[in-house]
Design an enzyme around this catalytic site. Structure first.
Site, PDB file in Angstrom:
ATOM      1  N   HIS A  37      -4.626   1.645   8.454  1.00  0.00           N
ATOM      2  CA  HIS A  37      -4.979   0.354   9.488  1.00  0.00           C
ATOM      3  C   HIS A  37      -5.525   0.773  10.593  1.00  0.00           C
ATOM      4  O   HIS A  37      -6.100   0.514  11.447  1.00  0.00           O
ATOM      5  CB  HIS A  37      -3.700  -0.462   9.466  1.00  0.00           C
ATOM      6  CG  HIS A  37      -3.091  -1.174   8.061  1.00  0.00           C
ATOM      7  ND1 HIS A  37      -1.946  -0.715   7.432  1.00  0.00           N
ATOM      8  CD2 HIS A  37      -3.747  -1.984   7.283  1.00  0.00           C
ATOM      9  CE1 HIS A  37      -1.833  -1.266   6.434  1.00  0.00           C
ATOM     10  NE2 HIS A  37      -2.832  -2.279   6.077  1.00  0.00           N
ATOM     11  N   GLN A  61      -3.149 -15.523  -1.469  1.00  0.00           N
ATOM     12  CA  GLN A  61      -3.805 -14.407  -2.319  1.00  0.00           C
ATOM     13  C   GLN A  61      -2.897 -13.911  -3.210  1.00  0.00           C
ATOM     14  O   GLN A  61      -3.097 -12.785  -4.022  1.00  0.00           O
ATOM     15  CB  GLN A  61      -4.383 -13.440  -1.333  1.00  0.00           C
ATOM     16  CG  GLN A  61      -3.400 -12.625  -0.537  1.00  0.00           C
ATOM     17  CD  GLN A  61      -4.271 -11.921   0.376  1.00  0.00           C
ATOM     18  OE1 GLN A  61      -4.809 -12.408   1.253  1.00  0.00           O
ATOM     19  NE2 GLN A  61      -4.513 -10.437   0.441  1.00  0.00           N
ATOM     20  N   GLY A 151     -11.232  -1.914   5.152  1.00  0.00           N
ATOM     21  CA  GLY A 151     -11.212  -0.839   4.516  1.00  0.00           C
ATOM     22  C   GLY A 151     -11.983  -0.796   3.106  1.00  0.00           C
ATOM     23  O   GLY A 151     -11.939  -1.698   2.579  1.00  0.00           O
ATOM     24  N   ASP A 154     -10.215  -1.177  -0.337  1.00  0.00           N
ATOM     25  CA  ASP A 154     -10.040  -2.505  -1.281  1.00  0.00           C
ATOM     26  C   ASP A 154     -11.843  -2.679  -1.421  1.00  0.00           C
ATOM     27  O   ASP A 154     -12.122  -3.588  -0.725  1.00  0.00           O
ATOM     28  CB  ASP A 154      -9.414  -3.481  -0.434  1.00  0.00           C
ATOM     29  CG  ASP A 154      -7.999  -3.114  -0.259  1.00  0.00           C
ATOM     30  OD1 ASP A 154      -7.167  -3.191  -1.414  1.00  0.00           O
ATOM     31  OD2 ASP A 154      -7.552  -2.784   0.722  1.00  0.00           O
ATOM     32  N   GLN A 157     -12.794  -6.373  -2.403  1.00  0.00           N
ATOM     33  CA  GLN A 157     -12.563  -7.226  -1.295  1.00  0.00           C
ATOM     34  C   GLN A 157     -13.756  -6.805  -0.324  1.00  0.00           C
ATOM     35  O   GLN A 157     -14.213  -7.939   0.326  1.00  0.00           O
ATOM     36  CB  GLN A 157     -11.289  -7.065  -0.555  1.00  0.00           C
ATOM     37  CG  GLN A 157     -10.967  -7.702   0.702  1.00  0.00           C
ATOM     38  CD  GLN A 157      -9.550  -7.315   1.323  1.00  0.00           C
ATOM     39  OE1 GLN A 157      -8.817  -7.777   0.787  1.00  0.00           O
ATOM     40  NE2 GLN A 157      -9.525  -6.314   2.108  1.00  0.00           N
ATOM     41  N   VAL A 180      -8.477   6.135   4.244  1.00  0.00           N
ATOM     42  CA  VAL A 180      -7.700   7.231   4.842  1.00  0.00           C
ATOM     43  C   VAL A 180      -6.584   7.660   3.398  1.00  0.00           C
ATOM     44  O   VAL A 180      -5.853   6.889   2.875  1.00  0.00           O
ATOM     45  CB  VAL A 180      -6.776   6.749   5.948  1.00  0.00           C
ATOM     46  CG1 VAL A 180      -5.974   7.829   6.610  1.00  0.00           C
ATOM     47  CG2 VAL A 180      -7.863   6.309   6.942  1.00  0.00           C
ATOM     48  N   SER A 189      -1.217   3.518   1.456  1.00  0.00           N
ATOM     49  CA  SER A 189      -1.038   2.040   0.968  1.00  0.00           C
ATOM     50  C   SER A 189       0.309   1.547   1.330  1.00  0.00           C
ATOM     51  O   SER A 189       1.326   2.158   1.055  1.00  0.00           O
ATOM     52  CB  SER A 189      -1.417   1.746  -0.577  1.00  0.00           C
ATOM     53  OG  SER A 189      -0.830   0.418  -0.759  1.00  0.00           O
ATOM     54  N   SER A 190       0.315   0.048   1.432  1.00  0.00           N
ATOM     55  CA  SER A 190       1.811  -0.336   2.155  1.00  0.00           C
ATOM     56  C   SER A 190       2.613  -0.334   0.976  1.00  0.00           C
ATOM     57  O   SER A 190       3.921  -0.345   0.874  1.00  0.00           O
ATOM     58  CB  SER A 190       1.566  -1.834   2.622  1.00  0.00           C
ATOM     59  OG  SER A 190       0.546  -1.967   3.563  1.00  0.00           O
ATOM     60  N   ARG A 191       1.933  -0.043  -0.389  1.00  0.00           N
ATOM     61  CA  ARG A 191       2.709  -0.249  -1.472  1.00  0.00           C
ATOM     62  C   ARG A 191       3.144   1.000  -1.842  1.00  0.00           C
ATOM     63  O   ARG A 191       4.097   1.100  -3.034  1.00  0.00           O
ATOM     64  CB  ARG A 191       1.917  -1.122  -2.502  1.00  0.00           C
ATOM     65  CG  ARG A 191       1.750  -2.559  -2.263  1.00  0.00           C
ATOM     66  CD  ARG A 191       0.915  -3.297  -3.316  1.00  0.00           C
ATOM     67  NE  ARG A 191       1.281  -4.751  -3.340  1.00  0.00           N
ATOM     68  CZ  ARG A 191       0.243  -5.559  -3.032  1.00  0.00           C
ATOM     69  NH1 ARG A 191      -1.100  -4.910  -2.911  1.00  0.00           N
ATOM     70  NH2 ARG A 191       0.279  -6.723  -2.883  1.00  0.00           N
TER      71      ARG A 191
HETATM   72  P1  AMP Z   1      -3.738  -4.748   3.894  1.00  0.00           P
HETATM   73  O1  AMP Z   1      -2.990  -4.846   5.128  1.00  0.00           O
HETATM   74  O2  AMP Z   1      -3.132  -4.037   2.804  1.00  0.00           O
HETATM   75  O3  AMP Z   1      -4.045  -6.156   3.676  1.00  0.00           O
HETATM   76  O4  AMP Z   1      -4.969  -4.039   4.502  1.00  0.00           O
HETATM   77  C1  AMP Z   1      -5.660  -4.545   5.659  1.00  0.00           C
HETATM   78  C2  AMP Z   1      -6.891  -3.725   6.181  1.00  0.00           C
HETATM   79  O5  AMP Z   1      -6.684  -2.473   5.849  1.00  0.00           O
HETATM   80  C3  AMP Z   1      -7.915  -3.894   4.631  1.00  0.00           C
HETATM   81  O6  AMP Z   1      -9.185  -4.149   5.260  1.00  0.00           O
HETATM   82  C4  AMP Z   1      -7.706  -2.834   3.930  1.00  0.00           C
HETATM   83  O7  AMP Z   1      -8.800  -2.300   3.042  1.00  0.00           O
HETATM   84  C5  AMP Z   1      -7.407  -1.711   4.784  1.00  0.00           C
HETATM   85  N1  AMP Z   1      -6.643  -0.402   4.446  1.00  0.00           N
HETATM   86  C6  AMP Z   1      -5.504  -0.491   3.697  1.00  0.00           C
HETATM   87  N2  AMP Z   1      -5.324   0.839   3.220  1.00  0.00           N
HETATM   88  C7  AMP Z   1      -6.385   1.679   3.756  1.00  0.00           C
HETATM   89  C8  AMP Z   1      -6.511   3.072   3.865  1.00  0.00           C
HETATM   90  N3  AMP Z   1      -5.773   3.825   3.310  1.00  0.00           N
HETATM   91  N4  AMP Z   1      -7.665   3.316   4.409  1.00  0.00           N
HETATM   92  C9  AMP Z   1      -8.529   2.627   5.003  1.00  0.00           C
HETATM   93  N5  AMP Z   1      -8.358   1.362   5.110  1.00  0.00           N
HETATM   94  C10 AMP Z   1      -7.293   0.627   4.405  1.00  0.00           C
END
Ligand code: AMP
Length: 291
Positions: A37, A61, A151, A154, A157, A180, A189-191
């Site tokens: 992020h 979603q 990002g 995804d 998306q 990243v 990833s948050s997961r």
């Molecule tokens: P999220 O909070 O998971 O919905 O992600 C928010 C944004 O951060 C989205 O545009 C994702 O594609 C991007 N994002 C999540 N993980 C990464 C990553 N590892 N590298 C780059 N962008 C990311």
């Protein structure tokens, strides 16, 4: 850095910034911020005078059996992380009632997608992209950005949002930022925090798998089946990985490619479960001219 909780407040703030002649960027997130992020924030800052980060866990979603309730919510920690990076003007963190004032059941107008959501993640998450596109449309209406920064992690998306901006003649540029990764290659990833240490070690196969596809394509492999086989071979190195999909698709149609053409942009994409945790990864590759 200002915290704004209401759509009206956000619109008034954005109007003022626009009147001052500033270029506005929006980075939509669901919080639980990590370095991925923060890379989006840096990319936004490079391209715009004014940066808004939205933090909103969007209920529409998530399918009923998905992790909406458990999704991590730590606004204070997220604000501290953004403070460290610097350059963020506004954090827009509306409660659900601000984004769905009559309740999500009362929403009657949605941003829908034809065909492109029948592939990859969309095939397994019916309604997911309708929820994503609709909430991003609402966030754009609230934050009034010139640029939306997303990002490429995804990938579907990102490609659908680009298509939404194009097909609906929106006055917002959709910018994609490379994924990243952790030092071993796992996409942040948050997961990832749901993984056990053993699963975390095995999860490196996702990035290896999509890199194997890239290597084959750049090495001149022309047969999509051989490329997908190489991807599946890498994934099979993780004993606990349950593969949901492993595909090579065209980035415009998102349909599986039956033949590679020089100059074509393709996407090698995988989704894998470790226990209940679903991880995705991908590689965008430009097919080289035949040797
Ligand atoms: P999220 O909070 O998971 O919905 O992600 C928010 C944004 O951060 C989205 O545009 C994702 O594609 C991007 N994002 C999540 N993980 C990464 C990553 N590892 N590298 C780059 N962008 C990311």
């Amino acid at each position: 850095m200002e915290l704004i909780r209401t759509v009206d407040g956000m619109q008034a703030h954005a109007d003022e910034a626009r009147r001052a002649g500033e270029t506005l960027a929006l980075v939509p997130t669901m919080g639980a911020l990590h370095d991925g992020h923060l890379a989006l924030v840096r990319a936004a800052r490079q391209r715009a005078d004014h940066v808004t980060v939205s933090i909103f866990v969007n209920p529409t979603q998530f399918a009923p059996d998905e992790d909406f309730d458990e999704y991590p919510r730590h606004l204070e920690q997220d604000m501290a992380a953004l403070d460290t990076v610097g350059g963020v003007d506004v954090v827009f963190a509306p409660p659900v009632e601000e984004m769905y004032p009559d309740g999500q059941q009362a929403q009657r107008v949605w941003v829908d997608v034809e065909e492109l959501d029948q592939h990859l993640c969309g095939r397994y998450r019916p309604g997911h992209f309708r929820g994503v596109l609709t909430v991003v449309m609402k966030l754009f209406q609230a934050c009034k950005p010139h640029l939306g920064v997303f990002g490429k992690k995804d990938a579907q998306q990102y490609l659908l949002l680009r298509r939404m901006a194009h097909d609906l003649a929106m006055d917002v540029e959709v910018v994609g930022v490379p994924t990243v990764r952790e030092t071993d290659g796992l996409a942040q990833s948050s997961r990832n925090r749901y993984l056990t240490p053993d699963e975390r070690a095995q999860a490196v196969v996702l990035s290896r798998a999509v890199q194997a596809a890239r290597k084959r394509i750049l090495g001149g492999e022309q047969r999509p089946t051989a490329i997908v086989e190489a991807v599946r071979h890498e994934l099979a190195q993780a004993p606990d990985a349950k593969v949901q999909y492993a595909e090579l698709v065209d980035t415009t149609t998102l349909a599986p490619v039956s033949e590679l053409e020089a100059g074509q942009e393709v996407l090698a994409a995988v989704a894998v479960y470790f226990g209940d945790t679903r991880l995705i990864d991908n590689a965008f590759v430009q097919v080289p001219a035949a040797p």
